[in-house]
Design a protein around this motif. Structure first.
Motif, short mmCIF file in Angstrom:
data_model
loop_
_atom_site.label_atom_id
_atom_site.label_comp_id
_atom_site.label_asym_id
_atom_site.label_seq_id
_atom_site.Cartn_x
_atom_site.Cartn_y
_atom_site.Cartn_z
N HIS A 570 13.11 4.77 -86.68
CA HIS A 570 12.26 4.95 -85.51
C HIS A 570 13.13 4.97 -84.26
N ILE A 571 12.54 5.35 -83.15
CA ILE A 571 13.27 5.42 -81.89
C ILE A 571 13.65 4.01 -81.45
N PRO A 572 14.89 3.77 -81.11
CA PRO A 572 15.29 2.42 -80.67
C PRO A 572 14.46 1.97 -79.46
N ILE A 573 14.05 0.72 -79.49
CA ILE A 573 13.20 0.16 -78.43
C ILE A 573 14.07 -0.59 -77.44
N LEU A 574 13.94 -0.24 -76.17
CA LEU A 574 14.74 -0.85 -75.12
C LEU A 574 13.94 -1.90 -74.36
N PRO A 575 14.61 -2.92 -73.84
CA PRO A 575 13.91 -3.93 -73.03
C PRO A 575 13.23 -3.28 -71.83
N SER A 576 12.07 -3.77 -71.50
CA SER A 576 11.22 -3.32 -70.40
C SER A 576 10.57 -1.96 -70.64
N ALA A 577 10.74 -1.38 -71.82
CA ALA A 577 10.06 -0.12 -72.12
C ALA A 577 8.56 -0.36 -72.27
N ILE A 578 7.78 0.65 -71.94
CA ILE A 578 6.32 0.58 -72.02
C ILE A 578 5.87 1.24 -73.30
N GLY A 579 4.95 0.61 -74.02
CA GLY A 579 4.49 1.12 -75.30
C GLY A 579 3.52 2.29 -75.18
N TRP A 580 3.27 2.94 -76.30
CA TRP A 580 2.48 4.16 -76.31
C TRP A 580 1.03 3.92 -75.90
N ARG A 581 0.49 2.71 -76.14
CA ARG A 581 -0.92 2.47 -75.82
C ARG A 581 -1.18 2.56 -74.32
N MET A 582 -0.30 1.96 -73.53
CA MET A 582 -0.47 2.04 -72.08
C MET A 582 -0.19 3.44 -71.56
N HIS A 583 0.80 4.12 -72.14
CA HIS A 583 1.05 5.50 -71.74
C HIS A 583 -0.18 6.36 -71.99
N GLN A 584 -0.79 6.17 -73.15
CA GLN A 584 -1.97 6.97 -73.47
C GLN A 584 -3.11 6.67 -72.51
N LEU A 585 -3.32 5.41 -72.19
CA LEU A 585 -4.39 5.05 -71.27
C LEU A 585 -4.14 5.65 -69.89
N LYS A 586 -2.91 5.61 -69.41
CA LYS A 586 -2.59 6.19 -68.11
C LYS A 586 -2.78 7.70 -68.13
N GLY A 587 -2.39 8.33 -69.24
CA GLY A 587 -2.58 9.77 -69.37
C GLY A 587 -4.05 10.14 -69.39
N TYR A 588 -4.86 9.37 -70.13
CA TYR A 588 -6.30 9.63 -70.19
C TYR A 588 -6.95 9.42 -68.82
N THR A 589 -6.49 8.40 -68.10
CA THR A 589 -7.02 8.16 -66.76
C THR A 589 -6.71 9.32 -65.83
N LEU A 590 -5.49 9.81 -65.88
CA LEU A 590 -5.11 10.96 -65.06
C LEU A 590 -5.95 12.18 -65.40
N VAL A 591 -6.16 12.42 -66.69
CA VAL A 591 -7.01 13.54 -67.10
C VAL A 591 -8.42 13.37 -66.56
N TYR A 592 -8.95 12.17 -66.69
CA TYR A 592 -10.33 11.92 -66.25
C TYR A 592 -10.49 12.19 -64.75
N ILE A 593 -9.53 11.70 -63.96
CA ILE A 593 -9.63 11.89 -62.51
C ILE A 593 -9.58 13.38 -62.16
N LEU A 594 -8.70 14.12 -62.82
CA LEU A 594 -8.62 15.56 -62.53
C LEU A 594 -9.88 16.28 -63.02
N LEU A 595 -10.44 15.82 -64.14
CA LEU A 595 -11.69 16.40 -64.61
C LEU A 595 -12.83 16.12 -63.63
N GLN A 596 -12.84 14.92 -63.05
CA GLN A 596 -13.87 14.59 -62.06
C GLN A 596 -13.78 15.52 -60.86
#
Length: 926
Positions: A570-596
């Protein structure tokens, strides 16, 4: 001008198996069944006095029971107590299906097993028989017992949900039909396509301006914009499409809102046997659903975008008081700014042109350090929205432009870089070229990092100054485009909004709307996307476990191809890196705002044309005057009203005039806009040969990463968007490209060392030999997901499926390579600068300076005038931000007209040291 494309009927969606984690697990959770039913056997049996004897009648009864019961629907005539005939029929049908499967498949097995009974062990054998019956029921019954079966007999633990698929009793056709019933479908098409104008009319020449602001009287009567029938149907279908997409995003974190999904078959079907192939009977799908108004209310709260009056709200403290927790909802903007975003969207739809979004920030915010590129906020945003925009006649262009973590930093430099706004400065100096001059919306996410992986929206004083420069360059960069800016320092944003009419806002992450994970069992019950995301205090340490934060896979074995370099698990994990769950939530939020914003623009378009007719009046969508107004005001800003950017002259010797003038640039870093035209090589003297190390892409079939599949039974937003046919999978074809040779040795962008022959040259400014492009990923990396198949998959890579495009390339030389000569620098404001890199990038700056000999000298020439910088210059100079060595090679504020400048650079005084080499990574000018 072609109208927006119509949509073919949706393809069949094939059910895919659940994804499995690539991470080893040291624990297995055996969770209790959800909704499983107790199974009772009420059949009486006859036994004579010899309890150890199985007579022929008992054996015959066991064998024949299946046929007797499976063909006798009357057996179930009294089963169930549902309200009304429909309820009784439903329960009776489910019970019959269960019992029929059990008896058909299990009774013969039990009877045959009984032949092996020992008469002296009748009691023990009876227990065994009962256990076999129970096993058969658990395995074969297609109802809630399956959840129990999976929890007990699963030997693999992964972070994906294994809870029962709510659609498990439905066929693929029934499932698709149900989703269409709930969300609707996009069925718009142009019934008069053959009558549309064949000659392009949405052109610069026809419009009379570069903005494509075509006057309404110039639209042909046959154009779709002027066709009331077409336009009304288009607006209606588009509104429904956008609404469905917004519902899909909410459903990803809250489920479809369905319960008791089942099939009701007709009486005739009840009496008929199951098909020979074991398939399910067709019938009407019934279900219960949550209250639509209640779901809509929760959705609005989750993604609420606060509209702020910046005349009254003058500080970030006042913002928090007026809009508490805005950063964990949709965010905030202003009414005027949101109207400006809608205007941009209508313009893109009216002209059927591009809508370009740039997403930039620190390496953490760009998804490096443990995630695939498609798992980042930018990747999620592009994946979800690109197909939907195509239906609106708009080509969505997404550029994720950010860099991987730096190596060779001291602890002090790492802490400095983590304060925020430092990572984006290196490209901001050449914004219009590197980020692009066609940007309609920017998402800036270079906030300070925190240990818990979240971000603070406050910047220190220097960070605010750097962001002000970034924002000004963004607003000045385009000739026909003006970006809406999401993110940045509040005070700077307010200044730009109030004094330059800029459209601004700050995005949240909608975390408050995500169901809370208060225990492992609760996490199991939550939708897959919501698990281990919004966590209670007691669960924080569990949720921060890497097994829940990250999931990646570097390679999937291919029978026809073996990578030349062993691949990591798997991809090496670095300290202070943000996991995929928060990235997905931020991406979905951005999509939602643009859809609005898109939905509101469609509503506005529809409302206006009801009274004013088609095409939409110019005043509601033309952009020319809108852009000119903002850019004129940016150029007129003074220090008294917006001081931050001007303070950089004293801080890092950046001339104040650059705060009000557009800058251009070239770089070998990737990704970048228009990469084949914005590299440093594009301005090198044509007589000078540069060894370009073309990267080698691996030849093979499309590689499907299994973790990209949405787990079975979970909400797939793309399926609801109706943008993909079978699965959420982006092209992954690996191809082979030519590899160049330097002195007969194959090298790629990452590996390779300077090997030019040692030779002396005169001081005349003549192009040298031996300069090489190293450490880059080529000219195909523009930051879009679609370019990952041709960007940066090197033979030396240990994770071919990572797909990030960030690299820190440069044109490297040493004393033997003499002058690197740069042409085509058309300065209008008398400023040219170079970003240089010296020596081994794995060393800290201090260690590097210590390794350089005292004879070390860098010379640069501007129009033949040579300037020398010795070692003391680098020892005394301070980097603007870690990783940069900015040298102002030309700074003449008296220049009032365009002038072409020729710049050259070379290294002298240290031919033997391995640290004695330099690279030109960026060229900036204004």
């Amino acid at each position: 001008m072609e109208p927006p494309s119509s949509l073919d009927p949706p393809e069949e969606v094939v059910e895919l198996p659940p994804r499995t984690s690539s991470f080893p697990s040291s624990f297995i959770y055996n969770l209790p069944p959800r909704g499983s039913h107790d199974v009772h056997n009420d059949n009486n049996y006859h036994a004579d006095n010899n309890d150890d004897y199985l007579d022929e009648f008992e054996l015959e009864g066991l064998v024949m029971t299946s046929n007797a019961c499976s063909h006798s629907p009357s057996v179930f005539s009294s089963v169930g107590s549902g309200s009304g005939a429909g309820g009784r029929s439903r329960i009776r049908t489910r019970a019959q299906n269960t019992y029929t499967h059990l008896l058909r498949h299990c009774s013969p097995v039990m009877a045959l097993c009984s032949l092996a009974w020992n008469p002296h062990n009748r009691s023990t054998s009876a227990i065994a028989l009962l256990f076999i019956a129970f096993l058969c029921m658990a395995i074969l019954t297609k109802n809630d017992v399956m959840a129990w079966h999976r929890s007990i007999f699963s030997h693999t633990s992964h972070k994906k949900s294994t809870k029962l698929d709510p659609f498990s009793n439905l066929t693929t056709e029934q499932r698709q039909s149900l989703l269409k019933t709930i969300y609707g479908t996009y069925t718009f098409y142009d019934g008069s396509a053959e009558d549309r104008p064949s000659t392009p009319y949405m052109t610069e020449a026809n419009a009379g301006n570069a903005y494509l602001d075509l006057p309404s009287e110039k639209f042909p009567l046959e154009s779709w914009q002027a066709d009331a029938v077409y336009a009304n149907h288009f607006l209606d279908a588009s509104e429904k499409l956008v609404k469905r997409a917004m519902q899909a995003i909410f459903a990803t974190y809250h489920g479809h809102g369905l319960s008791d999904v089942h099939v009701v078959v007709s009486q005739q079907q009840q009496q008929a046997d199951v098909s020979e192939d074991g398939g399910e009977e067709e019938g009407k799908v019934e279900y219960s659903m949550e209250d639509a108004d209640e779901r809509s209310s929760r959705r609005s709260k989750m993604f609420h975008l606060e509209e702020i009056d910046l005349h009254k709200v003058t500080s970030i403290e006042e913002l928090e008081a007026v809009a508490p927790s805005w950063d964990k909802k949709g965010g905030w903007t202003t009414e005027r700014s949101f109207d400006g975003l809608k205007r941009r969207l209508i313009h893109a739809m009216m002209t059927n042109s591009n809508f370009t979004v740039v997403i930039t920030g620190s390496w953490q915010s760009m998804g490096y350090g443990g995630n695939h590129a498609w798992q980042s906020m930018a990747g999620v945003f592009e994946t979800l929205l690109k197909g939907l925009f195509e239906k609106l006649g708009v080509s969505l262009v997404v550029r994720a432009i950010g860099l991987p973590p730096l190596t060779g930093l001291s602890l002090e430099e790492e802490m400095e870089l983590a304060k925020g706004a430092r990572s984006t400065f290196i490209h901001a100096l050449g914004f219009s070229s590197i980020y692009g001059s066609d940007v309609d919306m920017i998402v800036w996410d270079d906030y300070s990092s925190k240990e818990d992986g979240t971000s603070s929206h406050a910047l220190d004083e220097f960070g605010a100054q750097l962001f002000d420069f970034f924002a000004r360059q963004a607003l000045l960069s385009g000739t026909t485009h003006l970006p809406f800016i999401w993110g940045g320092d509040f005070t700077v944003l307010r200044n730009l909004h109030e004094h330059a009419d800029a459209d601004i806002g700050q995005l949240g992450n909608a975390l408050l709307g995500v169901p809370e994970t208060s225990s492992r069992k609760v996490a199991y019950d939550l939708p897959w996307a919501a698990q281990y995301l919004n966590c209670s205090k007691d669960m924080q340490s569990t949720c921060e476990d890497e097994v829940h934060l990250f999931e990646s896979r570097c390679w999937v074995e291919q029978p026809e191809f073996v990578p030349p370099t062993p691949q990591l698990d798997h991809i090496p994990i670095l300290p202070s890196a943000i996991g995929w769950r928060m990235h997905q939530l931020k991406g979905y939020t951005l999509v939602y705002i643009l859809l609005q914003a898109t939905l509101d623009s469609l509503f506005e378009w529809s409302d206006i044309t009801i009274s004013q007719g088609f095409p939409l009046a110019d005043e509601y969508w033309h952009m020319g005057k809108y852009i000119e107004n903002v850019q004129d005001k940016i150029r007129s800003l003074d220090e008294s009203s917006a001081p931050h950017c001007f303070q950089l002259e004293e801080k890092i010797n950046l001339p104040k005039r650059l705060c009000t003038h557009k800058m251009k640039g070239r770089t070998e870093f990737t990704p970048r806009a228009d990469p084949s035209e914005t590299n440093v090589r594009s301005i090198i003297d044509s007589s000078q040969e540069i060894s370009k190390m073309t990267h080698l892409l691996l030849d093979g079939n499309e590689v499907e990463n299994p973790i990209r599949t949405i787990p079975k039974g979970e909400v797939d937003a793309l399926e609801i968007f109706d943008l993909r046919g079978k699965r959420r999978l982006l092209p992954g074809l690996l191809m082979e490209r030519n590899v160049t040779r330097v002195n007969g040795v194959e090298v790629d962008y990452i590996d390779g060392h300077l090997n030019a022959q040692y030779r002396r040259r005169s001081v005349a400014i003549t192009p040298g030999d031996g300069w090489q492009v190293l450490n880059g990923l080529g000219d195909d990396c523009d930051g879009s997901l679609s370019s990952t198949i041709s960007c940066g998959r090197l033979p030396s890579s240990t994770c071919l499926l990572e797909d990030h495009q960030g690299s820190r390339g440069g044109i490297w030389g040493n004393e033997t390579t003499e002058w690197l000569v740069l042409h085509g620098i058309d300065t209008e404001n008398g400023y040219v600068a170079l970003n240089l890199e010296v020596g081994d990038r794995n060393k800290t700056r201090q260690d590097l300076l210590n390794s350089l000999p005292d004879s070390f000298v860098i010379e640069y020439a501007v129009d033949g005038t040579i300037t020398s910088l010795d070692k003391s210059f680098f020892e005394k100079s301070k980097q603007p931000v870690p990783g940069m060595t900015l040298v102002n090679v030309f700074n003449d504020e008296t220049i009032k007209e365009a002038k072409d400048v020729i710049v050259a650079v070379r290294l002298k005084g240290c031919v033997d040291s391995t640290s004695c080499r330099i690279a030109v990574t960026h060229v900036y000018w204004s």
